[in-house]
Design a protein around this motif. Structure first.
Motif, PDB file in Angstrom:
ATOM      1  N   HIS A  48       3.313 -60.056  66.765  1.00  0.00           N
ATOM      2  CA  HIS A  48       2.674 -61.081  66.212  1.00  0.00           C
ATOM      3  C   HIS A  48       1.316 -60.975  65.696  1.00  0.00           C
ATOM      4  CE1 HIS A  48       0.667 -65.515  67.090  1.00  0.00           C
ATOM      5  NE2 HIS A  48       0.407 -65.131  67.250  1.00  0.00           N
ATOM      6  N   LEU A  79       3.417 -60.283  60.842  1.00  0.00           N
ATOM      7  CA  LEU A  79       4.494 -61.522  60.671  1.00  0.00           C
ATOM      8  C   LEU A  79       4.614 -61.630  59.821  1.00  0.00           C
ATOM      9  CD1 LEU A  79       5.981 -64.258  62.966  1.00  0.00           C
ATOM     10  CD2 LEU A  79       4.012 -64.965  62.870  1.00  0.00           C
ATOM     11  N   THR A  80       4.365 -62.429  59.024  1.00  0.00           N
ATOM     12  CA  THR A  80       4.257 -62.584  57.191  1.00  0.00           C
ATOM     13  C   THR A  80       6.017 -61.157  56.671  1.00  0.00           C
ATOM     14  OG1 THR A  80       2.600 -64.176  57.328  1.00  0.00           O
ATOM     15  CG2 THR A  80       3.538 -63.182  55.143  1.00  0.00           C
ATOM     16  N   ALA A 122       9.204 -61.693  58.286  1.00  0.00           N
ATOM     17  CA  ALA A 122       9.591 -62.992  58.394  1.00  0.00           C
ATOM     18  C   ALA A 122      10.285 -62.255  56.832  1.00  0.00           C
ATOM     19  CB  ALA A 122       8.124 -63.744  58.640  1.00  0.00           C
ATOM     20  N   THR A 123       8.944 -62.082  56.047  1.00  0.00           N
ATOM     21  CA  THR A 123       9.888 -61.792  55.392  1.00  0.00           C
ATOM     22  C   THR A 123      11.193 -60.889  54.729  1.00  0.00           C
ATOM     23  OG1 THR A 123       7.640 -61.817  53.407  1.00  0.00           O
ATOM     24  CG2 THR A 123       9.448 -60.821  52.709  1.00  0.00           C
ATOM     25  N   ALA A 175      13.315 -60.909  56.983  1.00  0.00           N
ATOM     26  CA  ALA A 175      13.958 -61.566  58.112  1.00  0.00           C
ATOM     27  C   ALA A 175      14.810 -62.611  57.695  1.00  0.00           C
ATOM     28  CB  ALA A 175      13.821 -62.278  59.084  1.00  0.00           C
ATOM     29  N   ALA A 176      14.406 -62.796  55.790  1.00  0.00           N
ATOM     30  CA  ALA A 176      14.907 -63.374  55.096  1.00  0.00           C
ATOM     31  C   ALA A 176      15.475 -63.131  53.781  1.00  0.00           C
ATOM     32  CB  ALA A 176      13.978 -64.567  54.016  1.00  0.00           C
ATOM     33  N   GLU A 234       3.829 -56.701  46.382  1.00  0.00           N
ATOM     34  CA  GLU A 234       3.039 -57.832  45.522  1.00  0.00           C
ATOM     35  C   GLU A 234       3.791 -59.062  46.671  1.00  0.00           C
ATOM     36  OE1 GLU A 234       5.697 -60.429  42.737  1.00  0.00           O
ATOM     37  OE2 GLU A 234       5.543 -58.373  41.588  1.00  0.00           O
ATOM     38  N   ARG A 235       4.617 -59.669  47.232  1.00  0.00           N
ATOM     39  CA  ARG A 235       4.093 -61.102  48.337  1.00  0.00           C
ATOM     40  C   ARG A 235       3.262 -61.028  49.315  1.00  0.00           C
ATOM     41  NH1 ARG A 235       6.193 -64.496  46.563  1.00  0.00           N
ATOM     42  NH2 ARG A 235       8.474 -64.582  45.847  1.00  0.00           N
ATOM     43  N   PHE A 252      12.353 -60.779  65.678  1.00  0.00           N
ATOM     44  CA  PHE A 252      11.932 -61.810  65.495  1.00  0.00           C
ATOM     45  C   PHE A 252      12.402 -62.991  65.855  1.00  0.00           C
ATOM     46  CE2 PHE A 252      12.284 -64.909  62.063  1.00  0.00           C
ATOM     47  CZ  PHE A 252      10.805 -64.230  61.502  1.00  0.00           C
ATOM     48  N   VAL A 285       9.960 -65.642  67.602  1.00  0.00           N
ATOM     49  CA  VAL A 285       9.638 -67.484  67.074  1.00  0.00           C
ATOM     50  C   VAL A 285      10.198 -67.999  67.738  1.00  0.00           C
ATOM     51  CG1 VAL A 285      11.352 -68.946  65.186  1.00  0.00           C
ATOM     52  CG2 VAL A 285      10.410 -66.806  64.407  1.00  0.00           C
ATOM     53  N   VAL A 295      11.003 -66.303  49.896  1.00  0.00           N
ATOM     54  CA  VAL A 295      11.401 -65.119  49.957  1.00  0.00           C
ATOM     55  C   VAL A 295      12.993 -66.513  49.158  1.00  0.00           C
ATOM     56  CG1 VAL A 295      13.991 -63.612  50.228  1.00  0.00           C
ATOM     57  CG2 VAL A 295      11.348 -63.677  51.573  1.00  0.00           C
ATOM     58  N   SER A 341      19.117 -63.281  52.107  1.00  0.00           N
ATOM     59  CA  SER A 341      20.173 -63.301  53.054  1.00  0.00           C
ATOM     60  C   SER A 341      20.947 -64.661  53.188  1.00  0.00           C
ATOM     61  CB  SER A 341      19.898 -62.790  54.428  1.00  0.00           C
ATOM     62  OG  SER A 341      18.657 -64.289  54.630  1.00  0.00           O
TER      63      SER A 341
END
Lengths: 104, 152
Positions: free
Chosen positions: A10, A15-16, A19-20, A22-23, A34-35, A81, A85, B21, B85
């Motif tokens: 959390h 979390l970011t 989440a990054t 997870a994608a 960088e992100r 994750f 969510v 992303v 992904s």
């Protein structure tokens, strides 16, 4: 600790980060730095915390004579994750339902 | 305990991270410049070559582009620093690449016809070079805009 609200995930930076990841299937250290706009040491610390919990795995790959660190979420990390969510959505939904029930 | 507002803000941060992303999906900048140069050469070919040859080469190029772009997009990133992904990348990026290609062909033909009607010399070459520069300089941005527009 998979499913439901997750105290480890959390905090906003973590979390970011999760989440990054997870994608992605995987992301390199430099991309994440960088992100997220983090220093090397701060990002390393977050990755180590999540890796220690079994939420992510890292590997060093040799690319053009340089070692590059890749990170990816483990299946357990993805479950945690997704559960987190879902728990956040439930909090928001419960609040909306409460407001609707209270009426204008 | 987390308040609903905090939960909402956390969900917004999650969505922002996912969108950031997903925006990485694309083709390398060098690929777009290669396509831009090819575009200008087609303009030249249209000026000096046989129309049938130009049509055949254009069709072969279009088919090759579709195949190569689809393969490159399977890497799901315009850089080698991340692999997006499949869920975040979406399944419609390859069709969007083809749609962008068709739109650019239409733009080139329209520009050439407009230049020709205006009495400009070498209208096909001028249109090919202009659109080629547009592709080389703005290909990634064009694809990103098209993906956003088509929700791909």
């Amino acid at each position: 600790m998979s499913g439901g609200f997750d105290e480890l995930i959390h905090p906003s930076t973590r979390l970011t980060l999760v989440a990054t990841l997870a994608a992605t299937d995987w992301a390199e250290f430099a991309f994440l730095r960088e992100r997220l706009g983090m220093s090397d040491s701060a990002l390393s610390k977050q990755l180590a915390t999540l890796e220690g919990a079994g939420y992510l795995a890292t590997e060093r790959r040799l690319d053009g004579g340089r070692h590059r660190l890749r990170a990816r979420l483990t299946p357990e990390g993805r479950r945690a994750f997704d559960g987190h969510v879902a728990a956040l959505r439930a909090i928001v939904a419960a609040s909306s339902a409460g407001k609707d029930a209270a009426g204008p | 305990m987390v308040t609903p507002d905090e939960a909402d803000a956390a969900l917004a941060a999650v969505e922002r991270a996912r969108a950031d992303v997903a925006a990485e999906v694309g083709l390398p900048r060098g690929y777009w410049w290669g396509m831009g140069v090819a575009w200008a050469l087609f303009g030249l070919l249209a000026e000096v070559g046989d129309p049938w040859v130009t049509t055949a080469v254009t069709l072969v190029f279009g088919a090759a582009h579709s195949v190569v772009a689809s393969r490159l997009l399977d890497g799901r990133s315009r850089t080698r620093r991340v692999r997006v992904s499949a869920a975040a990348a979406g399944r419609r990026t390859a069709p969007v690449v083809v749609a962008v290609l068709l739109a650019l062909v239409a733009l080139t033909v329209a520009a050439a016809l407009a230049l020709d009607a205006d009495g400009a010399g070498r209208p096909a070459l001028a249109a090919g070079v202009a659109v080629g520069v547009l592709i080389g300089g703005g290909g990634p941005e064009i694809l990103r805009g098209a993906r956003r527009l088509l929700h791909a």
